[in-house]
Design a protein around this motif. Structure first.
Motif, PDB file in Angstrom:
ATOM      1  N   ALA A   1       0.835  -1.212   0.000  1.00 10.44           N
ATOM      2  CA  ALA A   1       0.000   0.000   0.000  1.00 10.44           C
ATOM      3  C   ALA A   1       0.865   1.255   0.000  1.00 10.44           C
ATOM      4  CB  ALA A   1      -0.925  -0.018   1.208  1.00 10.44           C
ATOM      5  N   LEU A   2       2.003   1.193   0.669  1.00  8.84           N
ATOM      6  CA  LEU A   2       2.930   2.328   0.681  1.00  8.84           C
ATOM      7  C   LEU A   2       3.449   2.622  -0.721  1.00  8.84           C
ATOM      8  CD1 LEU A   2       4.624   4.389   2.304  1.00  8.84           C
ATOM      9  CD2 LEU A   2       6.329   2.583   2.615  1.00  8.84           C
ATOM     10  N   GLU A   3       3.693   1.580  -1.512  1.00  6.84           N
ATOM     11  CA  GLU A   3       4.160   1.767  -2.885  1.00  6.84           C
ATOM     12  C   GLU A   3       3.106   2.490  -3.725  1.00  6.84           C
ATOM     13  OE1 GLU A   3       7.081   1.057  -4.323  1.00  6.84           O
ATOM     14  OE2 GLU A   3       7.916   0.393  -2.407  1.00  6.84           O
ATOM     15  N   VAL A   4       1.845   2.187  -3.494  1.00 13.03           N
ATOM     16  CA  VAL A   4       0.779   2.881  -4.223  1.00 13.03           C
ATOM     17  C   VAL A   4       0.729   4.350  -3.803  1.00 13.03           C
ATOM     18  CG1 VAL A   4      -1.685   2.966  -4.688  1.00 13.03           C
ATOM     19  CG2 VAL A   4      -0.545   0.755  -4.433  1.00 13.03           C
ATOM     20  N   ALA A   5       0.854   4.617  -2.508  1.00 13.15           N
ATOM     21  CA  ALA A   5       0.836   5.992  -2.017  1.00 13.15           C
ATOM     22  C   ALA A   5       1.973   6.809  -2.623  1.00 13.15           C
ATOM     23  CB  ALA A   5       0.924   6.006  -0.491  1.00 13.15           C
ATOM     24  N   ALA A   6       3.111   6.156  -2.895  1.00 16.77           N
ATOM     25  CA  ALA A   6       4.265   6.868  -3.456  1.00 16.77           C
ATOM     26  C   ALA A   6       3.998   7.373  -4.866  1.00 16.77           C
ATOM     27  CB  ALA A   6       5.487   5.951  -3.453  1.00 16.77           C
ATOM     28  N   TRP A   7       3.008   6.828  -5.555  1.00 16.08           N
ATOM     29  CA  TRP A   7       2.643   7.339  -6.879  1.00 16.08           C
ATOM     30  C   TRP A   7       1.943   8.698  -6.785  1.00 16.08           C
ATOM     31  CZ3 TRP A   7       0.718   3.495 -11.125  1.00 16.08           C
ATOM     32  CH2 TRP A   7       1.682   2.504 -11.327  1.00 16.08           C
ATOM     33  N   LEU A   8       1.433   9.035  -5.600  1.00 16.36           N
ATOM     34  CA  LEU A   8       0.568  10.214  -5.473  1.00 16.36           C
ATOM     35  C   LEU A   8       1.071  11.259  -4.487  1.00 16.36           C
ATOM     36  CD1 LEU A   8      -2.752   8.169  -5.295  1.00 16.36           C
ATOM     37  CD2 LEU A   8      -1.934   9.440  -7.282  1.00 16.36           C
ATOM     38  N   LEU A   9       1.863  10.866  -3.513  1.00 15.43           N
ATOM     39  CA  LEU A   9       2.290  11.774  -2.449  1.00 15.43           C
ATOM     40  C   LEU A   9       3.747  12.182  -2.634  1.00 15.43           C
ATOM     41  CD1 LEU A   9       0.671   9.950   0.608  1.00 15.43           C
ATOM     42  CD2 LEU A   9      -0.120  12.077  -0.471  1.00 15.43           C
TER      43      LEU A   9
ATOM     44  N   ARG B   1      -4.973  15.223   2.219  1.00 11.04           N
ATOM     45  CA  ARG B   1      -5.783  16.009   1.296  1.00 11.04           C
ATOM     46  C   ARG B   1      -5.397  15.753  -0.158  1.00 11.04           C
ATOM     47  NH1 ARG B   1      -5.331  21.740   4.644  1.00 11.04           N
ATOM     48  NH2 ARG B   1      -5.980  20.881   6.659  1.00 11.04           N
ATOM     49  N   ARG B   2      -5.079  14.513  -0.414  1.00  8.22           N
ATOM     50  CA  ARG B   2      -4.672  14.143  -1.774  1.00  8.22           C
ATOM     51  C   ARG B   2      -5.779  13.399  -2.516  1.00  8.22           C
ATOM     52  NH1 ARG B   2      -4.048  14.157  -6.019  1.00  8.22           N
ATOM     53  NH2 ARG B   2      -2.290  13.660  -7.386  1.00  8.22           N
ATOM     54  N   ALA B   3      -6.804  12.950  -1.826  1.00  5.90           N
ATOM     55  CA  ALA B   3      -7.886  12.223  -2.479  1.00  5.90           C
ATOM     56  C   ALA B   3      -9.169  12.424  -1.710  1.00  5.90           C
ATOM     57  CB  ALA B   3      -7.555  10.730  -2.568  1.00  5.90           C
ATOM     58  N   ARG B   4     -10.241  12.186  -2.391  1.00  3.87           N
ATOM     59  CA  ARG B   4     -11.551  12.184  -1.755  1.00  3.87           C
ATOM     60  C   ARG B   4     -12.083  10.755  -1.771  1.00  3.87           C
ATOM     61  NH1 ARG B   4     -15.193  17.399  -2.257  1.00  3.87           N
ATOM     62  NH2 ARG B   4     -15.300  16.843  -0.048  1.00  3.87           N
ATOM     63  N   LEU B   5     -12.739  10.403  -0.678  1.00  7.74           N
ATOM     64  CA  LEU B   5     -13.272   9.049  -0.532  1.00  7.74           C
ATOM     65  C   LEU B   5     -14.742   9.037  -0.920  1.00  7.74           C
ATOM     66  CD1 LEU B   5     -11.651   8.050   2.885  1.00  7.74           C
ATOM     67  CD2 LEU B   5     -10.643   8.118   0.594  1.00  7.74           C
ATOM     68  N   VAL B   6     -15.109   8.082  -1.740  1.00  5.80           N
ATOM     69  CA  VAL B   6     -16.485   7.958  -2.231  1.00  5.80           C
ATOM     70  C   VAL B   6     -16.994   6.559  -1.909  1.00  5.80           C
ATOM     71  CG1 VAL B   6     -17.989   8.017  -4.255  1.00  5.80           C
ATOM     72  CG2 VAL B   6     -16.046   9.602  -4.098  1.00  5.80           C
ATOM     73  N   GLY B   7     -18.166   6.495  -1.305  1.00  5.66           N
ATOM     74  CA  GLY B   7     -18.758   5.185  -1.035  1.00  5.66           C
ATOM     75  C   GLY B   7     -19.409   5.083   0.321  1.00  5.66           C
ATOM     76  N   GLU B   8     -18.996   4.077   1.096  1.00  5.06           N
ATOM     77  CA  GLU B   8     -19.634   3.767   2.367  1.00  5.06           C
ATOM     78  C   GLU B   8     -18.602   3.761   3.497  1.00  5.06           C
ATOM     79  OE1 GLU B   8     -23.029   0.627   0.990  1.00  5.06           O
ATOM     80  OE2 GLU B   8     -20.960  -0.041   0.762  1.00  5.06           O
ATOM     81  N   ILE B   9     -19.084   3.752   4.723  1.00  2.16           N
ATOM     82  CA  ILE B   9     -18.206   3.692   5.891  1.00  2.16           C
ATOM     83  C   ILE B   9     -17.440   2.363   5.881  1.00  2.16           C
ATOM     84  CG2 ILE B   9     -18.124   3.666   8.415  1.00  2.16           C
ATOM     85  CD1 ILE B   9     -20.607   5.390   8.432  1.00  2.16           C
ATOM     86  N   THR B  10     -16.156   2.430   6.188  1.00  2.11           N
ATOM     87  CA  THR B  10     -15.306   1.239   6.149  1.00  2.11           C
ATOM     88  C   THR B  10     -15.402   0.444   7.445  1.00  2.11           C
ATOM     89  OG1 THR B  10     -13.415   2.518   6.950  1.00  2.11           O
ATOM     90  CG2 THR B  10     -13.717   2.370   4.561  1.00  2.11           C
TER      91      THR B  10
END
Length: 319
Positions: free
Chosen positions: A157-165, A221-230
């Motif tokens: 998951a950290l590797e995915v975050a590195a694409w955006l942060l 503040r890099r993404a918005r979450l859409v859907g339901e409570i986790t």
């Protein structure tokens, strides 16, 4: 009727249905001794046939008793522990070339979809293989969908975050050895998509690395979450073999968000709640379509991120 007698009769009936043995008509009179002996031999023959042709019934029964008993005892101590069967299996192994992450284009204005199927060590290798394609793109927006993803590899998951942060951004931390060691997890590279608006889809079954990734992107503040409570579950587990066939995955650590809030006990609340419409068609991924609509219509912009705040509150949860 004892459980053993009941089990024997169930097996005998099953054998008849399977065609392993056959029974003729029987009269209503009580069977004599030779008939009882014949029935016993018939039963023993059927059991041997099942063991040879289908499965070792005694072993399966014993394994069931062991697993259920241990599962109950472990659950009373660790509610997040899981039981893994590690014995012989006839199921084919999962090929190593099965995609755990996919990079796709949607039909809407160059929106790139990052679909994650599993957070496993192999996923990081597959993610690096996609970097050249990702770097060549200039997506107008990014949709991340990790719903239903398996695995508990938070470094993936950290590797995915590195694409955006940005480089050096703290994504969270791992508290191991019952709180005696805290390890911070931060990005180590420049992002591939530093400015594209991002939507992360979440639902009631989102937990683990997928939930942790969504919470970190929301916090920064890099993404918005859409859907339901986790679900609000993030733990580190270690294997403890208890027999040749069973291993218990016991919780040995917990995961935190960037503000040191425990992931477990703090479900994420979506920035844009979504639920299926009354006229939603069967086999249509309504949440996926809703995410695309928000990005397509320009309702998610980088400037919107300034209003984001983490929705979770600290709790006293400790392992």
């Amino acid at each position: 009727m004892t459980p053993v007698t009941f089990t024997k009769r169930c097996v005998l009936c099953t054998l008849v249905l399977l065609g392993v043995v056959s029974c003729g008509k029987r009269n209503a009179e009580p069977p004599d001794e030779p008939a009882m002996d014949a029935e016993l031999r018939l039963f023993q023959q059927g059991i041997k046939t099942v063991q040879d042709r289908y499965v070792d019934a005694d072993r399966v029964h014993l394994e069931m008793i062991i697993s259920n008993s241990i599962r109950g005892m472990v659950a009373s101590v660790d509610p997040y522990a899981t039981m893994l069967y590690t014995g012989e299996s006839t199921d084919p192994s999962v090929p190593r070339d099965v995609p755990l992450v996919e990079l796709n284009d949607s039909d809407h204005l160059a929106i790139t979809v990052l679909k994650i199927h599993g957070f496993h060590p192999l996923m990081k290798k597959q993610l690096r293989a996609l970097e050249s394609r990702a770097r060549a793109r200039q997506p107008s927006a990014v949709l991340i969908d990790a719903r239903g993803a398996s695995g508990l590899d938070y470094s993936a998951a950290l590797e995915v975050a590195a694409w955006l942060l940005p480089r050096g951004t703290v994504v969270g931390s791992v508290v191991e050895e019952q709180g005696r060691e805290t390890r911070s997890l931060a990005t180590r590279r420049q992002p591939l998509w530093p400015a594209s608006p991002v939507v992360v889809l979440i639902d009631r079954e989102t937990f683990g690395p997928a939930e942790w990734l969504a919470g970190a992107l929301q916090f920064h503040r890099r993404a918005r979450l859409v859907g339901e409570i986790t679900r609000g579950i993030g733990v580190i587990q270690s294997p403890v073999p208890i027999s040749d066939s069973w291993t218990v995955m016991l919780t040995t650590g917990r995961v935190q968000y960037p503000n040191a809030t425990d992931q477990t006990g703090n479900p994420l609340i979506p920035d844009v709640p979504a639920e299926p419409s009354s006229d939603n068609k069967e086999n249509v991924d309504w949440l996926f379509q809703r995410g695309l609509e928000l990005l397509r219509d320009g309702l998610i912009n980088v400037s919107d991120h300034a209003v984001l705040r983490p929705h979770y509150e600290p709790t006293n949860y400790r392992l």
